[in-house]
Each structure stands twice: as structure tokens, then as C-alpha cells.
Enzyme design. Structure first.
Site, PDB file in Angstrom:
ATOM      1  N   ALA A  11       0.819  -1.216   0.000  1.00 51.52           N
ATOM      2  CA  ALA A  11       0.000   0.000   0.000  1.00 51.52           C
ATOM      3  C   ALA A  11       0.850   1.263   0.000  1.00 51.52           C
ATOM      4  CB  ALA A  11      -0.930  -0.004   1.210  1.00 51.52           C
ATOM      5  N   HIS A  12       2.005   1.221   0.677  1.00 48.34           N
ATOM      6  CA  HIS A  12       2.888   2.386   0.690  1.00 48.34           C
ATOM      7  C   HIS A  12       3.388   2.701  -0.721  1.00 48.34           C
ATOM      8  CE1 HIS A  12       2.998   2.662   5.025  1.00 48.34           C
ATOM      9  NE2 HIS A  12       3.368   1.398   5.123  1.00 48.34           N
ATOM     10  N   ASP A  68      11.109  -2.954  -8.177  1.00 50.25           N
ATOM     11  CA  ASP A  68      11.774  -3.645  -7.080  1.00 50.25           C
ATOM     12  C   ASP A  68      12.835  -2.691  -6.559  1.00 50.25           C
ATOM     13  OD1 ASP A  68      11.910  -6.127  -5.518  1.00 50.25           O
ATOM     14  OD2 ASP A  68      13.972  -6.205  -6.233  1.00 50.25           O
ATOM     15  N   SER A  69      12.893  -2.558  -5.257  1.00 54.01           N
ATOM     16  CA  SER A  69      13.792  -1.552  -4.702  1.00 54.01           C
ATOM     17  C   SER A  69      14.359  -2.021  -3.379  1.00 54.01           C
ATOM     18  CB  SER A  69      13.049  -0.222  -4.513  1.00 54.01           C
ATOM     19  OG  SER A  69      11.897  -0.399  -3.702  1.00 54.01           O
ATOM     20  N   PHE A 159       8.663   4.918   4.724  1.00 56.34           N
ATOM     21  CA  PHE A 159       8.528   3.509   5.095  1.00 56.34           C
ATOM     22  C   PHE A 159       9.845   2.824   4.787  1.00 56.34           C
ATOM     23  CE2 PHE A 159       7.244   3.898   0.708  1.00 56.34           C
ATOM     24  CZ  PHE A 159       7.705   2.766   0.065  1.00 56.34           C
ATOM     25  N   GLY A 160       9.930   1.544   5.092  1.00 56.91           N
ATOM     26  CA  GLY A 160      11.153   0.802   4.827  1.00 56.91           C
ATOM     27  C   GLY A 160      12.330   1.355   5.622  1.00 56.91           C
ATOM     28  N   HIS A 187      14.869   7.505  -5.296  1.00 54.29           N
ATOM     29  CA  HIS A 187      15.245   6.487  -6.274  1.00 54.29           C
ATOM     30  C   HIS A 187      14.045   6.061  -7.108  1.00 54.29           C
ATOM     31  CE1 HIS A 187      13.764   4.747  -2.617  1.00 54.29           C
ATOM     32  NE2 HIS A 187      13.811   3.514  -3.043  1.00 54.29           N
ATOM     33  N   ARG A 188      12.885   5.956  -6.467  1.00 55.47           N
ATOM     34  CA  ARG A 188      11.674   5.554  -7.182  1.00 55.47           C
ATOM     35  C   ARG A 188      11.252   6.655  -8.151  1.00 55.47           C
ATOM     36  NH1 ARG A 188       9.520   3.671  -2.988  1.00 55.47           N
ATOM     37  NH2 ARG A 188      10.266   1.544  -3.333  1.00 55.47           N
TER      38      ARG A 188
END
Length: 204
Positions: A11-12, A68-69, A159-160, A187-188
Site C-alpha cells: 500500500a505504501h 523492485d527496490s 517507510f522501509g 530512487h523511485r
């Protein structure tokens, strides 16, 4: 108008990518994905992003976007890398970054980078592009956000690994940035900013 499916159950990520892509998709539409999750057994960020996009494209029949990160730490040889989300084995963000901090205890070199691979998979036959005529188009872009791993988490946003990552050139962690600030430079944002160019070229 083309409808793209966003191949993630996180969801994030859905919220962040909707903010990043937003009006940049023009008249095209982005929808969520609630189908089965594939096994991410690739050995690179790009491979795992393609695995997710392919799975969503097969289930929905729509062109699929995925990413993917993770975080890659120099002193750990690039770890946790593609294992970032599963680093501690619990699936909990706090457990993951606490494990990272424990491995870096006493380490002076704390250089790191957030890495994101963004993927597009379209199973429909297209008459343009490098894979013309075989009914499949696949493309990936990579975005990198360099920085430093902090000695303790700071900030309540994101998050993360955001609370333990300080981007180069900033005096705050990425968890202290507003959503708009983060989405302008992460980065995203960098990976999907490059992917948008491909989407516009192929779909108008």
C-alpha cells in the site's frame, strides 16, 4: 487511453507511485492489482521487477508496471540489496533497519544508496519498439539515490529504511521529508521518471 496495472500489493508503494506518476500519465489510467504474488527469485532488482510485472500482465491482460527496490550498503558489499524487504525475516520494516544498524555498529564507512528498478511489461503485440512482432515488450529503468546510513532512526514519515537513510546533500533523513519532497528526488522518482519517457513514446 491505455489502462496500466500497478503490480504491487504494498500500500505504501501504491500511494507513492500514484503521487509520482499522477498527472504525468496524461489521459492514461493506473489501476491497482489484487492478483497472486509471484515468487521473486531474481538475482537483480531488474529481474524481480520484471517477474512482478509479467505476473500482473498475464493475470490482467493489461500492460503492467512494477518496481523492485532496496538499500545497498557499501561496507556490506551491497547488502541487503534485493533482500531488503526480507532482511530480518519478519517482514517488519523496523526489524529490517534495526538488523542493518546492528551489522554496521562500529563501522565508519556508512555510504549507501537506495536503488529502484522500474519495469514495464506489455503482452500485446505492438508494431513499434525493439521487440516488434513477438507480442511482448519489456523494459526496465534504474534510479539511484545516494546517501548515508544513520546510527539511529530519525523521523516518522516514509517507510522501509527511510528513518535510517540520509540522502546526500540533506541534513535530514528521508523519513523527515514530506511526501512531495521525497517524491521529487527519490530512487523511485528517478526510475519512474525515466520510465514515463518510454510510456509516452509508446502510448502517446
Amino acid at each position: 487511453m491505455t489502462t496500466f496495472v500497478l503490480a504491487t500489493h504494498n500500500a505504501h508503494k501504491v500511494d507513492e507511485l500514484r503521487r509520482i506518476l499522477g498527472d504525468r500519465l496524461g489521459h492514461h489510467q493506473l489501476i491497482g492489482y489484487d492478483g497472486p504474488e509471484p515468487v521473486e527469485d531474481g538475482d537483480t532488482f531488474e529481474a524481480n521487477a520484471l517477474i512482478k510485472a509479467r505476473a500482473a500482465a498475464v493475470v490482467t491482460g493489461l500492460p503492467a508496471i512494477a518496481d523492485d527496490s532496496g538499500i545497498a550498503v557499501d561496507a556490506l558489499g551491497g547488502a541487503p540489496g534485493i533482500l531488503s524487504a526480507r532482511y530480518a525475516g519478519t517482514g517488519d520494516d523496523r526489524d529490517n533497519y534495526r538488523m542493518l544498524l546492528a551489522k554496521l555498529e562500529g563501522v565508519d564507512d556508512r555510504a549507501a544508496q537506495f536503488v529502484c528498478a522500474a519495469a514495464l511489461v506489455d503482452l500485446a503485440a505492438l508494431d513499434v519498439g525493439p521487440r516488434r512482432g513477438d507480442g511482448v515488450f519489456e523494459h526496465t529503468e534504474r534510479g539511484i539515490w545516494p546517501g548515508t546510513v544513520l546510527e539511529a532512526p530519525v523521523g516518522a514519515g516514509g517507510f522501509g529504511y527511510d528513518p535510517v537513510f540520509r540522502p546526500d546533500g540533506l541534513a535530514v533523513s528521508s523519513a523527515e521529508l514530506s511526501a512531495d519532497e521525497k517524491n521529487a528526488q527519490s530512487h523511485r522518482a528517478r526510475a519512474f521518471g525515466q520510465l514515463i519517457v518510454v510510456l509516452r513514446r509508446r502510448y502517446g
